[in-house]
Design a protein around this motif. Structure first.
Motif, PDB file in Angstrom:
ATOM      1  N   THR A  96       0.829  -1.207   0.000  1.00  0.00           N
ATOM      2  CA  THR A  96       0.000   0.000   0.000  1.00  0.00           C
ATOM      3  C   THR A  96       0.865   1.260   0.000  1.00  0.00           C
ATOM      4  OG1 THR A  96      -1.766  -1.176   1.179  1.00  0.00           O
ATOM      5  CG2 THR A  96      -1.805   1.236   1.259  1.00  0.00           C
ATOM      6  N   LEU A  97       1.966   1.251   0.787  1.00  0.00           N
ATOM      7  CA  LEU A  97       2.834   2.431   0.839  1.00  0.00           C
ATOM      8  C   LEU A  97       3.465   2.726  -0.513  1.00  0.00           C
ATOM      9  CD1 LEU A  97       4.588   4.665   2.043  1.00  0.00           C
ATOM     10  CD2 LEU A  97       6.177   2.878   2.824  1.00  0.00           C
ATOM     11  N   TYR A  98       4.161   1.769  -1.085  1.00  0.00           N
ATOM     12  CA  TYR A  98       4.946   2.062  -2.292  1.00  0.00           C
ATOM     13  C   TYR A  98       4.068   2.235  -3.521  1.00  0.00           C
ATOM     14  CZ  TYR A  98       8.874   1.157   0.711  1.00  0.00           C
ATOM     15  OH  TYR A  98       9.773   1.239   1.742  1.00  0.00           O
ATOM     16  N   THR A  99       2.912   1.610  -3.525  1.00  0.00           N
ATOM     17  CA  THR A  99       1.986   1.870  -4.628  1.00  0.00           C
ATOM     18  C   THR A  99       1.393   3.273  -4.505  1.00  0.00           C
ATOM     19  OG1 THR A  99       1.443  -0.480  -4.699  1.00  0.00           O
ATOM     20  CG2 THR A  99      -0.041   1.026  -5.827  1.00  0.00           C
ATOM     21  N   THR A 100       1.042   3.674  -3.292  1.00  0.00           N
ATOM     22  CA  THR A 100       0.550   5.040  -3.075  1.00  0.00           C
ATOM     23  C   THR A 100       1.601   6.061  -3.478  1.00  0.00           C
ATOM     24  OG1 THR A 100      -0.823   4.269  -1.235  1.00  0.00           O
ATOM     25  CG2 THR A 100      -0.365   6.637  -1.354  1.00  0.00           C
ATOM     26  N   LYS A 118      -6.940   6.035  -4.497  1.00  0.00           N
ATOM     27  CA  LYS A 118      -8.159   5.505  -3.902  1.00  0.00           C
ATOM     28  C   LYS A 118      -7.796   4.680  -2.670  1.00  0.00           C
ATOM     29  CE  LYS A 118     -10.706   5.309  -8.278  1.00  0.00           C
ATOM     30  NZ  LYS A 118     -11.456   4.447  -9.219  1.00  0.00           N
ATOM     31  N   ILE A 119      -7.234   5.401  -1.692  1.00  0.00           N
ATOM     32  CA  ILE A 119      -6.774   4.758  -0.465  1.00  0.00           C
ATOM     33  C   ILE A 119      -7.665   5.227   0.690  1.00  0.00           C
ATOM     34  CG2 ILE A 119      -4.810   4.351   1.059  1.00  0.00           C
ATOM     35  CD1 ILE A 119      -4.415   3.320  -1.761  1.00  0.00           C
ATOM     36  N   SER A 120      -8.071   4.312   1.510  1.00  0.00           N
ATOM     37  CA  SER A 120      -8.952   4.624   2.639  1.00  0.00           C
ATOM     38  C   SER A 120      -8.118   5.033   3.846  1.00  0.00           C
ATOM     39  CB  SER A 120      -9.812   3.407   2.982  1.00  0.00           C
ATOM     40  OG  SER A 120     -10.534   3.631   4.163  1.00  0.00           O
ATOM     41  N   LYS A 150       1.071  10.074   5.513  1.00  0.00           N
ATOM     42  CA  LYS A 150       1.754  11.328   5.203  1.00  0.00           C
ATOM     43  C   LYS A 150       1.644  11.653   3.720  1.00  0.00           C
ATOM     44  CE  LYS A 150       5.430  12.888   7.020  1.00  0.00           C
ATOM     45  NZ  LYS A 150       6.814  13.174   7.476  1.00  0.00           N
ATOM     46  N   LEU A 151       1.784  10.647   2.882  1.00  0.00           N
ATOM     47  CA  LEU A 151       1.670  10.870   1.438  1.00  0.00           C
ATOM     48  C   LEU A 151       0.268  11.314   1.049  1.00  0.00           C
ATOM     49  CD1 LEU A 151       3.718   7.791   0.140  1.00  0.00           C
ATOM     50  CD2 LEU A 151       4.388  10.192   0.001  1.00  0.00           C
ATOM     51  N   LEU A 152      -0.728  10.875   1.821  1.00  0.00           N
ATOM     52  CA  LEU A 152      -2.114  11.267   1.556  1.00  0.00           C
ATOM     53  C   LEU A 152      -2.445  12.634   2.137  1.00  0.00           C
ATOM     54  CD1 LEU A 152      -3.839   7.823   2.220  1.00  0.00           C
ATOM     55  CD2 LEU A 152      -3.482   8.920  -0.005  1.00  0.00           C
ATOM     56  N   GLY A 153      -1.479  13.260   2.814  1.00  0.00           N
ATOM     57  CA  GLY A 153      -1.688  14.583   3.377  1.00  0.00           C
ATOM     58  C   GLY A 153      -2.167  14.581   4.807  1.00  0.00           C
ATOM     59  N   TYR A 154      -2.152  13.423   5.443  1.00  0.00           N
ATOM     60  CA  TYR A 154      -2.619  13.334   6.832  1.00  0.00           C
ATOM     61  C   TYR A 154      -1.486  13.790   7.757  1.00  0.00           C
ATOM     62  CZ  TYR A 154      -5.336  11.506  10.761  1.00  0.00           C
ATOM     63  OH  TYR A 154      -6.086  11.384  11.924  1.00  0.00           O
TER      64      TYR A 154
END
Length: 464
Positions: free
Chosen positions: A120-124, A135-137, A162-166
């Protein structure tokens, strides 16, 4: 004596003509000797100058990574690095990654359905780098973060957030945080070097970076810790093994800067050190223009400093005295040059005459050398003296003339045909006829060969 046509050869006449021929050749010999020994010289006063440059070169590493197994996380790592370089991505591998997508997360293979934090990390990371839809929850990631029992899983999930902006805070990982280090297992009191090194990609924690420097010999971990502290040597980065993803992730997350700078002069006499040229690049290709430069005098040395953020590069300059040296370069004869230098030893004299380079060592206050310089014409002379006290430089123009020393064979080619002519003329019936016939023949025979030898540099053999 043998009688030819009732005429007897005059021996006295033969001797007189031969003597006159020798006397005629004597000025030619004197002219060539004078030409060879003519004194052509220059005197240079070498002076201490601001000289040289201090150059610092750092190469930007651009490693590539190949997936070791056909799983989503490995393929994503390979494509992520290529995406950061702007390279073309393999469409089949992209399709493989998308086949691993599930409802809000990714699995390791298309046939699996379970949540995998690493995939999930490296694909994101990859999808964000290429600007694809994510499209990550985040709610699922927060739930999995709370359930993670080892720090590697917690790290993958926290980095994804963090990559998703959280906004990921240290409190979210407090069960692993020991203050000075990080534990591998939740709520454990045993510190882990690997977990602490992974922590540094999430938070630039200087206390934990110092702990790593004191408690590990792994060069990859040490480099990551020094990057967090800000002041790191380039040689450690250059020695990293970039076949390991751990070291590549250090580049991606901490983005070290690479500096190529030229500072002049290296040997200071009058000028102040200055930045002649500088190029600063943050990995992989971000140009940085902000830097600070200063110099100071410390213990009789000049130290210049270049600052980029927390990184500080220092360079040492040599302070030279204002000295002079006396140098004479003169032509002894064609092909040989005498060099005289007066300067305090020891030193190395680098002399260039018309493109010919010489390196001469001086062990006495006055030194003399004889050099082979087979040149004729005007040439630039450049002299550099290198000594423990500094660099001295001087330049000038010297005129080298062509001179020729006659070999016995050369005179033989001129004299033998002349002698045969004289013998042939000895049978002439009268002295007047001898002179009337002999002198023109001698002139016609000798003059072309002589002037060809002097002007056209052709050997008399071509004319005799």
């Amino acid at each position: 004596m043998r009688v030819i046509d009732n005429h007897t050869p005059n021996l006295r006449g033969i001797l007189i003509i031969i003597l006159l021929g020798l006397l005629a050749l004597n000025p030619l010999v004197n002219v060539s000797i004078i030409l060879a020994e003519e004194d052509n010289e220059i005197v240079l006063i070498l002076k201490a100058v601001d000289y040289g440059e201090v150059r610092h070169i750092e190469y930007i590493p651009k490693p590539l990574y190949r997936a070791r197994t056909l799983v989503c996380s490995e393929v994503a790592k390979e494509l992520l690095l290529k995406a950061l370089y702007g390279m073309e991505l393999d469409e089949a591998k992209l399709s493989f990654i998308l086949a691993c997508r599930r409802d809000g997360y990714f699995s390791q293979t298309p046939n699996e359905a379970s949540f995998d934090p690493e995939a999930t990390l490296y694909t994101t990371w990859l999808l964000k780098a290429i600007g694809a839809e994510l499209k990550i929850s985040t709610s699922l990631l927060l739930q999995k973060l709370a359930e993670a029992d080892t720090f590697d899983k917690a790290y993958y999930i926290a980095m994804s957030l963090k990559l998703l902006g959280y906004n990921v805070s240290k409190s979210m990982l407090k069960d692993f945080d020991l203050g000075y280090a990080v534990s591998w297992i939740r709520n454990s009191s045993r510190p882990s070097v690997k977990a602490t090194a992974m922590w540094l990609c999430l938070f630039k924690d200087t206390e934990k970076a110092k702990w790593l420097l004191e408690n590990t010999q792994d060069i990859g971990v040490k480099v990551r810790a020094r990057l967090v502290l800000g002041d790191y040597p380039y040689k450690d980065l250059a020695n990293l093994d970039f076949s390991e993803w751990f070291n590549i992730e250090t580049l991606i997350t901490l983005k070290p800067t690479f500096v190529n700078v030229t500072i002049a002069p290296a040997i200071v006499v009058k000028q102040e050190p200055r930045v002649a040229s500088v190029s600063i690049v943050k990995w992989p290709d971000e140009i940085i223009s902000d830097y600070e430069f200063a110099w100071s005098l410390e213990d009789g040395r000049i130290i210049s400093k270049l600052g980029i953020g927390n990184r500080l590069l220092t360079f040492e300059h040599y302070v030279a005295r204002e000295e002079t040296a006396w140098l004479k370069v003169g032509q002894a004869r064609f092909g040989l040059v005498n060099v005289t230098c007066i300067y305090g030893p020891p030193y190395l004299l680098k002399l260039s005459v018309g493109g010919l380079e010489f390196k001469l060592e001086g062990d006495n206050y006055e030194e003399q050398w004889t050099l082979e310089v087979p040149l004729a014409g005007e040439y630039r002379v450049r002299a550099i003296i290198e000594s423990p006290r500094g660099i001295l430089i001087g330049e000038g123009i010297i005129r080298l003339k062509a001179g020729f020393e006659r070999a016995l064979l050369d005179y033989a080619w001129l004299g033998l045909p002349l002698l045969s002519t004289v013998v042939a003329l000895c049978g002439a019936p009268s002295r007047r006829r001898k002179l009337r016939l002999g002198l023109p023949v001698m002139i016609v025979q000798i003059a072309p060969a002589y002037y060809a030898y002097e002007l056209l540099r052709l050997h008399p053999i071509w004319f005799t």
